[in-house]
Design an enzyme around this catalytic site. Structure first.
Site, short mmCIF file in Angstrom:
data_model
loop_
_atom_site.label_atom_id
_atom_site.label_comp_id
_atom_site.label_asym_id
_atom_site.label_seq_id
_atom_site.Cartn_x
_atom_site.Cartn_y
_atom_site.Cartn_z
N GLY A 252 6.99 -3.74 45.53
CA GLY A 252 7.92 -4.81 45.99
C GLY A 252 7.39 -6.23 45.96
O GLY A 252 8.43 -7.05 46.24
N PRO A 294 2.88 -1.72 43.23
CA PRO A 294 3.79 -2.80 42.63
C PRO A 294 4.03 -2.32 41.14
O PRO A 294 3.47 -1.67 40.54
CB PRO A 294 2.81 -4.06 42.70
CG PRO A 294 1.69 -3.66 43.52
CD PRO A 294 1.59 -2.13 43.32
N GLY A 295 5.28 -2.80 40.51
CA GLY A 295 5.64 -2.94 39.31
C GLY A 295 5.60 -4.26 38.66
O GLY A 295 4.89 -4.79 37.90
N ARG A 296 6.60 -4.94 39.13
CA ARG A 296 7.19 -6.25 38.87
C ARG A 296 5.95 -7.21 38.87
O ARG A 296 5.73 -8.08 37.80
CB ARG A 296 8.16 -6.91 39.65
CG ARG A 296 8.65 -8.16 39.42
CD ARG A 296 9.71 -8.80 40.46
NE ARG A 296 10.26 -7.91 41.04
CZ ARG A 296 11.73 -7.70 40.73
NH1 ARG A 296 12.09 -8.54 40.01
NH2 ARG A 296 12.42 -6.88 41.28
N ARG A 332 19.28 -8.56 34.20
CA ARG A 332 19.14 -9.20 35.53
C ARG A 332 20.06 -10.11 36.05
O ARG A 332 20.67 -10.07 36.92
CB ARG A 332 17.71 -9.42 35.72
CG ARG A 332 16.75 -8.31 35.46
CD ARG A 332 15.09 -8.46 36.01
NE ARG A 332 15.21 -8.64 37.49
CZ ARG A 332 15.07 -9.56 38.26
NH1 ARG A 332 14.97 -10.63 37.69
NH2 ARG A 332 15.04 -9.55 39.30
N CYS A 361 30.47 -9.02 24.66
CA CYS A 361 31.90 -9.49 24.95
C CYS A 361 32.07 -9.31 26.44
O CYS A 361 32.71 -8.05 26.72
CB CYS A 361 32.60 -8.83 24.16
SG CYS A 361 32.52 -9.41 22.42
N TYR A 390 11.44 -4.94 34.36
CA TYR A 390 13.03 -4.75 34.29
C TYR A 390 13.85 -5.36 33.25
O TYR A 390 14.95 -5.82 33.50
CB TYR A 390 13.74 -4.99 35.80
CG TYR A 390 12.67 -4.22 36.88
CD1 TYR A 390 12.73 -2.77 36.94
CD2 TYR A 390 11.97 -4.94 37.75
CE1 TYR A 390 11.74 -2.24 37.86
CE2 TYR A 390 11.15 -4.15 38.86
CZ TYR A 390 11.01 -2.93 38.67
OH TYR A 390 10.51 -2.29 39.59
N1 LLP Z 1 7.95 2.29 44.05
C1 LLP Z 1 9.07 2.70 44.23
C2 LLP Z 1 9.42 4.00 44.83
C3 LLP Z 1 10.14 1.77 43.75
O1 LLP Z 1 11.32 2.38 44.11
C4 LLP Z 1 9.90 0.73 43.10
C5 LLP Z 1 10.98 -0.20 42.41
C6 LLP Z 1 8.75 0.18 43.17
C7 LLP Z 1 7.65 1.16 43.40
C8 LLP Z 1 8.23 -1.16 42.31
O2 LLP Z 1 8.92 -2.22 42.65
P1 LLP Z 1 8.53 -3.75 42.36
O3 LLP Z 1 7.31 -3.85 42.68
O4 LLP Z 1 8.53 -3.45 40.95
O5 LLP Z 1 9.25 -4.46 42.95
N2 LLP Z 1 15.83 -3.51 38.66
C9 LLP Z 1 15.51 -4.30 39.86
C10 LLP Z 1 14.31 -3.85 40.60
C11 LLP Z 1 14.55 -2.29 41.21
C12 LLP Z 1 13.08 -1.84 41.67
C13 LLP Z 1 13.66 -0.42 41.96
N3 LLP Z 1 12.37 0.38 42.58
C14 LLP Z 1 15.51 -5.76 39.36
O6 LLP Z 1 15.30 -6.15 38.27
O7 LLP Z 1 14.96 -6.55 40.22
#
Ligand code: LLP
Length: 467
Positions: A252, A294-296, A332, A361, A390
């Site tokens: 997150g 984290p992912g993002r 997004r 469209c 994402y």
């Molecule tokens: N762990 C879990 C259980 C999650 O559900 C998520 C993201 C992460 C880790 C990684 O979160 P991050 O570090 O990437 O914030 N589509 C949305 C974001 C959805 C995130 C869903 N879960 C966007 O484009 O902002």
């Protein structure tokens, strides 16, 4: 003297120097080699982000572990790059389990989280020895039954709903009590879950988990969550004699999407968590591993969406720059009103308020609204920043537009890591009936009268054909 590298060109774009030769050369070269629209990822940024995160946690915690949340971008080249850097994997579906395994992850390096797991997903996770991050009591019983039938012990954690609001966008706020995720601390639900798990012979309790949301830019939510989680972990030991081997505080971590924005740094996060962790380990009398996922943060800032301008249109109210990608390519902005910086490549004109519109469209298909940018011409390139997370993973083929390719840039080398989708891809899985004859005269706008039906010769009653 060799010219600037592709990496330097991408860096120039990030630094808002899109009119400079380094940026122009890089984007022109990538676009002519691979076409547009195009996702480009910068390898050095991904490894840099990962290393910065690890460097923030490594000196402050004795057993930190970093997982990569694959949902941000499941491309195998990035997933295996992050594994090589030392990341474990957090996955949410059978597809992501297979993506992680395909990229080299062992089962025991995978955490499987989802609030709605299908039987085949549970079976696969148990089979490969992944940690199943259980979301409900119902699911716990199913995991236990699968493990028992397979003659194995399922390794589990529970995803906990801590009831904390991290003040992010509602759609990506998962820690609040009304969200669908996790077993609530409130009402003793989480505690009862662990108590039951302990009774099940096919279950091995490994950890506790939470994830309160995405694109979090304030520290308070993390701190409040850590307090609640760590006090719960102590309660597990004191009241149920459960010692966990890991505490996962989720992902997150937000990234800056605007020029000049600072964002929440991994160092700020790690140093806010450190004193809570020290107190907890002293009080609890043992030290589990600290996991973060984290992912993002790892892939978001590394990604660029390169688009080409199809046309420019002035209306009484706005100037629209129509590009050859849309909300099907980068969802997004349409889905969350998210801001992605847009750069017009190679133009130096006075900035004007422009709307960069997609080619889908839908009225809401605006990739960037009212941005002060030099006006481009048809054929120019507009690049969107921070599109690595994402972006592709949420892209679709809506309006029958094939998916874009993905490229990994390393220094001055560009490697195709996903080919461009084709029109054949769009229809490959369709099952087409043989074409039915077209009703005559039914076409729209046809001036011809429908031909009169010829009267059938009447038959005597009761004498039907074949009768
Ligand atoms: N762990 C879990 C259980 C999650 O559900 C998520 C993201 C992460 C880790 C990684 O979160 P991050 O570090 O990437 O914030 N589509 C949305 C974001 C959805 C995130 C869903 N879960 C966007 O484009 O902002």
């Amino acid at each position: 003297m060799p010219g600037p590298t592709l990496h330097e060109g991408l860096e120039a774009l990030r630094a808002d120097r899109a009119s400079e030769p380094a940026a122009v050369r890089a984007i022109t070269r990538l676009a002519s080699e691979f076409g547009t629209p195009l996702y480009v990822y910068d390898k050095a940024t991904i490894t840099g982000q990962f290393r910065a995160f690890r460097a923030a946690f490594a000196p402050r915690f004795s057993k930190p572990s970093v997982l990569y949340a694959l949902k941000a971008n499941t491309n195998g080249a990035l997933v295996s790059l992050l594994r090589a850097e030392g990341a474990s994997a957090e996955v949410v579906s059978l597809g992501e389990i297979l993506a992680a395994v395909g990229a080299g992850y062992r089962g025991d390096e995978i955490l499987f989280t989802s609030s709605s797991k299908a039987p085949e997903e549970i079976a696969k996770a148990v089979e490969i020895g992944a940690v199943v991050n259980v979301d409900s009591r119902d699911e716990l019983e199913q995991v236990a039954a699968h493990a028992e039938a397979a003659g194995r012990k399922a390794r589990i954690s529970f995803r906990i709903n801590p009831g904390v609001d991290p003040h992010t966008l509602h759609q990506i706020n998962t820690g609040i009590a009304e969200s669908k995720f996790g077993l609530h601390l409130e009402g003793g639900l989480a505690r009862a879950g662990y108590k039951r798990a302990k009774e099940l012979p096919s279950i091995r309790i490994e950890g506790v988990h939470c994830h309160i949301g995405s694109q979090i830019t304030e520290i308070e939510g993390y701190v409040a969550t850590a307090r609640k989680m760590l006090s719960f972990v102590r309660e597990l030991k004191e009241e149920l004699s459960i010692r966990v081997s890991f505490v996962d505080l989720g992902g997150g971590l937000g990234v800056p999407y605007h020029d000049g924005e600072e964002g929440l740094t991994p160092a700020a996060l790690a140093s806010a968590l450190e004193p809570l962790w020290r107190r907890f380990t002293a009080d609890a009398g043992y030290e589990p591993e600290l996991w973060m996922e984290p992912g993002r943060f790892f892939v978001g800032p590394a990604g660029f969406l390169v688009t080409r301008v199809n046309s420019v249109k002035e209306t009484p109210l706005k100037v629209f720059v129509n590009v050859n990608a849309g909300s099907n390519t980068l969802l997004r902005p349409a889905m969350y009103a998210a801001h992605h910086r847009a750069r017009v490549v190679g133009r130096t004109g006075a900035p004007e308020a422009l709307d960069i519109a997609g080619d889908v469209c839908e009225t809401g298909d605006i990739l960037a609204a009212e941005r002060l940018l030099p006006r481009p011409r048809a054929g120019d390139f507009v690049v969107f920043l921070d599109a690595g997370a994402y972006g592709f993973s949420m892209a679709s083929t809506y309006n029958a537009r094939p998916l874009p390719p993905e490229i990994l840039v390393d220094g001055d080398t560009a490697t195709l890591i996903r080919r461009r989708g084709t029109f054949d891809d769009l229809v490959r899985d369709e099952i087409r009936p043989s074409p039915a004859p077209r009703t005559k005269g039914a076409s729209v706008g046809s001036k011809r009268e429908a031909p009169r039906r010829r009267k059938r010769p009447s038959r005597p009653p009761g004498k039907r054909r074949g009768a």
